[in-house]
Design a protein around this motif. Structure first.
Motif, mmCIF file in Angstrom:
data_model
loop_
_atom_site.group_PDB
_atom_site.id
_atom_site.type_symbol
_atom_site.label_atom_id
_atom_site.label_comp_id
_atom_site.label_asym_id
_atom_site.label_seq_id
_atom_site.Cartn_x
_atom_site.Cartn_y
_atom_site.Cartn_z
ATOM 1 N N MET A 110 -6.219 -56.237 2.526
ATOM 2 C CA MET A 110 -7.294 -56.245 3.333
ATOM 3 C C MET A 110 -8.374 -55.563 2.709
ATOM 4 O O MET A 110 -9.634 -55.936 2.957
ATOM 5 C CB MET A 110 -6.710 -55.939 4.667
ATOM 6 C CG MET A 110 -5.472 -56.718 5.189
ATOM 7 S SD MET A 110 -5.104 -56.103 6.854
ATOM 8 C CE MET A 110 -3.278 -55.741 6.451
ATOM 9 N N ILE A 111 -8.265 -54.331 2.371
ATOM 10 C CA ILE A 111 -9.096 -53.481 1.913
ATOM 11 C C ILE A 111 -9.860 -54.160 0.771
ATOM 12 O O ILE A 111 -11.054 -54.143 0.647
ATOM 13 C CB ILE A 111 -8.758 -52.144 1.644
ATOM 14 C CG1 ILE A 111 -8.138 -51.305 2.732
ATOM 15 C CG2 ILE A 111 -9.552 -51.452 0.615
ATOM 16 C CD1 ILE A 111 -7.330 -49.945 2.270
ATOM 17 N N ASN A 112 -9.300 -54.751 -0.255
ATOM 18 C CA ASN A 112 -10.009 -55.343 -1.310
ATOM 19 C C ASN A 112 -10.670 -56.818 -0.892
ATOM 20 O O ASN A 112 -11.785 -56.833 -1.392
ATOM 21 C CB ASN A 112 -8.677 -55.982 -2.314
ATOM 22 C CG ASN A 112 -9.545 -56.733 -3.676
ATOM 23 O OD1 ASN A 112 -10.136 -55.892 -4.254
ATOM 24 N ND2 ASN A 112 -9.022 -57.923 -3.890
ATOM 25 N N PHE A 113 -10.182 -57.334 0.091
ATOM 26 C CA PHE A 113 -11.015 -58.523 0.563
ATOM 27 C C PHE A 113 -12.291 -57.919 1.352
ATOM 28 O O PHE A 113 -13.265 -58.686 1.045
ATOM 29 C CB PHE A 113 -10.081 -59.062 1.883
ATOM 30 C CG PHE A 113 -10.930 -60.439 2.436
ATOM 31 C CD1 PHE A 113 -10.991 -61.637 1.836
ATOM 32 C CD2 PHE A 113 -11.316 -60.127 3.993
ATOM 33 C CE1 PHE A 113 -11.607 -62.618 2.394
ATOM 34 C CE2 PHE A 113 -12.168 -61.020 4.370
ATOM 35 C CZ PHE A 113 -12.169 -62.381 3.998
ATOM 36 N N THR A 114 -12.294 -56.946 2.166
ATOM 37 C CA THR A 114 -13.475 -56.419 2.817
ATOM 38 C C THR A 114 -14.442 -55.840 1.762
ATOM 39 O O THR A 114 -15.665 -56.153 1.702
ATOM 40 C CB THR A 114 -13.037 -55.331 3.824
ATOM 41 O OG1 THR A 114 -12.031 -55.862 4.708
ATOM 42 C CG2 THR A 114 -14.029 -54.797 4.519
ATOM 43 N N TYR A 115 -13.790 -55.061 0.620
ATOM 44 C CA TYR A 115 -14.771 -54.583 -0.229
ATOM 45 C C TYR A 115 -15.384 -55.727 -1.076
ATOM 46 O O TYR A 115 -16.639 -55.415 -1.215
ATOM 47 C CB TYR A 115 -13.762 -53.716 -1.214
ATOM 48 C CG TYR A 115 -14.658 -53.209 -2.495
ATOM 49 C CD1 TYR A 115 -15.295 -52.083 -2.225
ATOM 50 C CD2 TYR A 115 -14.184 -53.730 -3.727
ATOM 51 C CE1 TYR A 115 -15.943 -51.533 -3.403
ATOM 52 C CE2 TYR A 115 -15.025 -53.259 -4.860
ATOM 53 C CZ TYR A 115 -15.883 -52.214 -4.491
ATOM 54 O OH TYR A 115 -16.658 -51.748 -5.700
ATOM 55 N N ASP A 116 -14.618 -56.860 -1.396
ATOM 56 C CA ASP A 116 -15.490 -57.995 -2.061
ATOM 57 C C ASP A 116 -16.317 -58.410 -1.069
ATOM 58 O O ASP A 116 -17.504 -58.805 -1.809
ATOM 59 C CB ASP A 116 -14.345 -58.853 -2.338
ATOM 60 C CG ASP A 116 -13.339 -58.458 -3.709
ATOM 61 O OD1 ASP A 116 -14.030 -57.606 -4.173
ATOM 62 O OD2 ASP A 116 -12.323 -59.280 -4.014
ATOM 63 N N ALA A 117 -16.264 -58.342 0.195
ATOM 64 C CA ALA A 117 -16.969 -59.118 0.856
ATOM 65 C C ALA A 117 -18.410 -58.246 0.998
ATOM 66 O O ALA A 117 -19.672 -58.890 1.078
ATOM 67 C CB ALA A 117 -16.665 -59.284 2.489
ATOM 68 N N ILE A 118 -18.203 -57.033 1.161
ATOM 69 C CA ILE A 118 -19.468 -56.286 1.287
ATOM 70 C C ILE A 118 -20.084 -56.058 -0.283
ATOM 71 O O ILE A 118 -21.238 -56.291 -0.391
ATOM 72 C CB ILE A 118 -18.781 -54.670 1.511
ATOM 73 C CG1 ILE A 118 -18.342 -54.393 3.027
ATOM 74 C CG2 ILE A 118 -19.782 -53.615 1.146
ATOM 75 C CD1 ILE A 118 -17.705 -53.314 3.278
#
Length: 136
Positions: free
Chosen positions: A62-70
């Motif tokens: 979840m952190i990786n997904f959000t980081y990639d989106a940012i």
């Protein structure tokens, strides 16, 4: 060098989320079917705890997904709201789900009202997460 790469790790983490979802649904069905006996409540507690632990293990995904989106500047309000509610669900889940009998915090926080709040937040977050998977 042996081991798993980032993509495999993220895939495993996402699989944890799927299994946790199934466990949460099973735990809820056990709780809602018929008269709630001490045995059913104990099974519900165990299944809910396992589901919560799998969600915690999937936090890196979840952190990786959000980081990639940012980073890609493709962050949407849905992702931000889902992330914020998810943090609240994880914290409240720790208090309500993982909380064991010996902890004094249990008497104050592990109430039916707090469990219902957790359920509503979880459902909202589930709907937002489903929206993200299907439409983003």
């Amino acid at each position: 060098m042996s081991g798993i790469n980032t993509d495999e790790f993220m895939s495993i983490s996402f699989d944890f989320q799927k299994i946790a979802l199934i466990l949460v649904i099973i735990g809820f069905v056990i709780m809602r079917t018929g008269k709630l006996s001490k045995g059913k409540l104990h099974r519900h507690d165990i299944i809910s705890t396992l589901g919560y632990l799998l969600v915690v293990l999937s936090v890196p995904y979840m952190i990786n997904f959000t980081y990639d989106a940012i980073i890609s500047k493709a962050i949407s309000p849905v992702i931000l709201i889902h992330s914020l509610i998810g943090i609240v669900v994880l914290i409240l889940g720790f208090i309500v789900v993982i909380n064991r009998r010996g902890w004094k915090i249990k008497r104050r926080w592990k109430t039916k009202a707090n469990m219902q709040i957790l359920l509503v937040l979880w459902l909202i977050n589930f709907i937002l997460g489903t929206y993200m998977v299907l439409f983003t």
